[in-house]
Write an enzyme that holds these catalytic residues in place. Structure first.
Site, PDB file in Angstrom:
ATOM      1  N   ASP A 145      38.701  19.172 -24.325  1.00 31.02           N
ATOM      2  CA  ASP A 145      39.907  19.356 -23.266  1.00 31.02           C
ATOM      3  C   ASP A 145      40.185  20.903 -23.255  1.00 31.02           C
ATOM      4  O   ASP A 145      41.100  21.384 -22.262  1.00 31.02           O
ATOM      5  CB  ASP A 145      41.028  18.631 -23.734  1.00 31.02           C
ATOM      6  CG  ASP A 145      41.080  17.230 -23.331  1.00 31.02           C
ATOM      7  OD1 ASP A 145      40.138  16.964 -22.404  1.00 31.02           O
ATOM      8  OD2 ASP A 145      41.968  16.299 -23.665  1.00 31.02           O
TER       9      ASP A 145
ATOM     10  N   VAL B 256      29.749  24.526 -41.906  1.00 33.47           N
ATOM     11  CA  VAL B 256      30.737  24.275 -43.256  1.00 33.47           C
ATOM     12  C   VAL B 256      29.903  24.006 -44.351  1.00 33.47           C
ATOM     13  O   VAL B 256      30.239  24.715 -45.509  1.00 33.47           O
ATOM     14  CB  VAL B 256      31.884  23.577 -42.685  1.00 33.47           C
ATOM     15  CG1 VAL B 256      32.597  23.021 -43.935  1.00 33.47           C
ATOM     16  CG2 VAL B 256      32.730  23.846 -41.618  1.00 33.47           C
TER      17      VAL B 256
ATOM     18  N   GLY C 165      31.578  24.490  -6.363  1.00 35.05           N
ATOM     19  CA  GLY C 165      31.812  24.625  -5.255  1.00 35.05           C
ATOM     20  C   GLY C 165      32.557  23.627  -4.825  1.00 35.05           C
ATOM     21  O   GLY C 165      32.229  23.281  -3.510  1.00 35.05           O
TER      22      GLY C 165
ATOM     23  N   GLN D  57      31.190  12.607 -20.425  1.00 36.11           N
ATOM     24  CA  GLN D  57      31.591  13.948 -20.546  1.00 36.11           C
ATOM     25  C   GLN D  57      31.603  14.413 -21.987  1.00 36.11           C
ATOM     26  O   GLN D  57      31.635  15.303 -22.509  1.00 36.11           O
ATOM     27  CB  GLN D  57      32.821  14.322 -20.007  1.00 36.11           C
ATOM     28  CG  GLN D  57      32.638  14.393 -18.347  1.00 36.11           C
ATOM     29  CD  GLN D  57      34.031  14.155 -17.848  1.00 36.11           C
ATOM     30  OE1 GLN D  57      34.771  15.147 -17.386  1.00 36.11           O
ATOM     31  NE2 GLN D  57      34.512  12.736 -17.715  1.00 36.11           N
TER      32      GLN D  57
HETATM   33  O1  F6P Z   1      38.917  14.176 -26.548  1.00 31.81           O
HETATM   34  C1  F6P Z   1      39.886  14.235 -25.533  1.00 31.81           C
HETATM   35  C2  F6P Z   1      39.885  13.262 -24.431  1.00 31.81           C
HETATM   36  O2  F6P Z   1      38.597  13.010 -23.926  1.00 31.81           O
HETATM   37  C3  F6P Z   1      40.582  13.334 -23.169  1.00 31.81           C
HETATM   38  O3  F6P Z   1      40.002  14.024 -22.184  1.00 31.81           O
HETATM   39  C4  F6P Z   1      40.823  12.010 -22.737  1.00 31.81           C
HETATM   40  O4  F6P Z   1      42.007  11.650 -22.016  1.00 31.81           O
HETATM   41  C5  F6P Z   1      40.699  11.283 -24.041  1.00 31.81           C
HETATM   42  O5  F6P Z   1      40.154  11.900 -24.915  1.00 31.81           O
HETATM   43  C6  F6P Z   1      40.282   9.859 -24.160  1.00 31.81           C
HETATM   44  O6  F6P Z   1      40.400   9.405 -25.304  1.00 31.81           O
HETATM   45  P1  F6P Z   1      39.783   7.892 -25.802  1.00 31.81           P
HETATM   46  O7  F6P Z   1      38.383   7.976 -25.787  1.00 31.81           O
HETATM   47  O8  F6P Z   1      40.344   7.747 -27.255  1.00 31.81           O
HETATM   48  O9  F6P Z   1      40.231   6.844 -24.913  1.00 31.81           O
END
Ligand code: F6P
Length: 320
Positions: A129, A24, A187, A253
């Site tokens: 997500d 950007v 798997g 993750q």
């Molecule tokens: O960003 C999405 C997410 O990682 C969801 O998968 C998860 O439920 C949520 O954020 C967790 O949020 P926080 O880090 O604010 O607890």
């Protein structure tokens, strides 16, 4: 005419957000626009925490997870006072357009803000997500799936060696996307997701039957919104008499080096967002469909996404 834009990242961070910011900023500068970076998402607009960015401000970030602009969840932006203050910041700093990099909640807020103040807004979908309607894949979800998959592959080694059942909890409060992708790619034997009712008795029945046939280990992936790995593993042990262990992957993750796919998506969509603002578009999100960049209305993007969960789920089970 647009002379100065602002960019912000909001909601949960996703790997590739930095690559999107970089795109950007550099595309805006190439088009002779000034760019301001807003810190901590909507919070930064409310509290006037922003600064002018130049080409160099975004050097060396393409490979970094997280977001250099920081991000936050901001309930204050849902109030009239918060929104008014954000609007005043935009006016005071002569900002003619906004690029919002974030997920469903961020787009909802952007759409409401646009409806009230008519400040041109373009969304870049970024969330692990993958829960935004009309969008095949959000920036960051590919990386998050690969991160979770690497963990599952490690768990498979110990699960096989020690002949155990593992219940692995992945992120996704309302979406089973990560769980299904990871289960299919890893798997895994089963997936428990918020979009589908699950029957623990039947899962346990399969485990016991499999065990009698000599199947020695199982990995069941559960999305956080569908249940807790600890509770499910405990119940499986009680119901089958077989040793089950819970693993919660959690925020691992969300971080880490963005994959090539997340980065190229971010570069393409970052450029597209700037082009859209220049062309007078607003209240839209940019995305890639069939290899082409398309625009979708934010109003549509924030409606509930329907995933074809049954096809994925059935394939996971068929391949077990
Ligand atoms: O960003 C999405 C997410 O990682 C969801 O998968 C998860 O439920 C949520 O954020 C967790 O949020 P926080 O880090 O604010 O607890």
């Amino acid at each position: 005419m647009i002379k100065r834009i602002a960019v912000l990242t909001t909601g949960g961070d996703a790997p590739g957000m930095n690559a999107a910011i970089r795109a950007v900023v550099r595309c805006a500068i190439n088009n002779k626009l000034e760019v301001m970076g807003v810190f901590r998402g909507w919070w930064g607009l409310i509290n006037e925490e922003l600064k002018l960015l130049d080409h160099h401000s975004v050097s060396g970030i393409i490979n970094l997870g997280g977001t250099i602009l920081k991000t936050a969840r901001c309930p204050e932006f849902q109030t009239v006072e918060g929104q008014n203050r954000a609007y005043q910041t935009l006016k005071k700093n002569s900002i003619d357009g906004l690029v919002i990099i974030g997920g469903g909640g961020s787009f909802r807020a952007a759409h409401e803000f646009y409806k009230k103040y008519k400040v041109p807004c373009i969304g870049i979908p970024a969330s692990i997500d993958n829960d935004i309607n009309g969008i095949d894949v959000t920036i960051g979800s590919d990386t998050a799936i690969n991160t979770a998959l690497a963990a599952i592959d490690n768990i498979r080694d110990t699960a096989t060696s020690m002949e155990r059942i593992f219940v692995v909890e992945v992120m996704g409060r309302e979406s089973g996307y990560i769980a299904l992708q990871v289960a299919l790619a890893g798997g895994c034997e089963d997936a428990i997701i918020p979009e589908r009712r699950f029957d623990l008795e039947s899962i346990c029945h399969d485990i016991v039957e499999g065990n009698l046939r000599g199947k020695i280990s199982w990995i069941i992936v559960v999305a956080e919104g569908a249940g807790s790995a600890f509770d499910i593993a405990k119940k499986i042990t009680e119901m089958t008499g077989l040793e089950s262990r819970p693993v919660v992957l959690g925020h691992i993750q969300r971080g880490g080096r963005p994959s090539a796919f997340s980065r190229t998506q971010a570069a393409t969509l970052g450029e597209a967002a700037v082009e859209c603002l220049l062309q007078g578009e607003s209240d839209k999100a940019v995305t890639i469909k069939d290899g082409k960049i398309i625009l979708i209305d934010l109003e549509f993007a924030i409606t509930k996404k329907k995933l074809d969960v049954d096809s994925w789920y059935n394939l996971i089970r068929v391949l077990t």
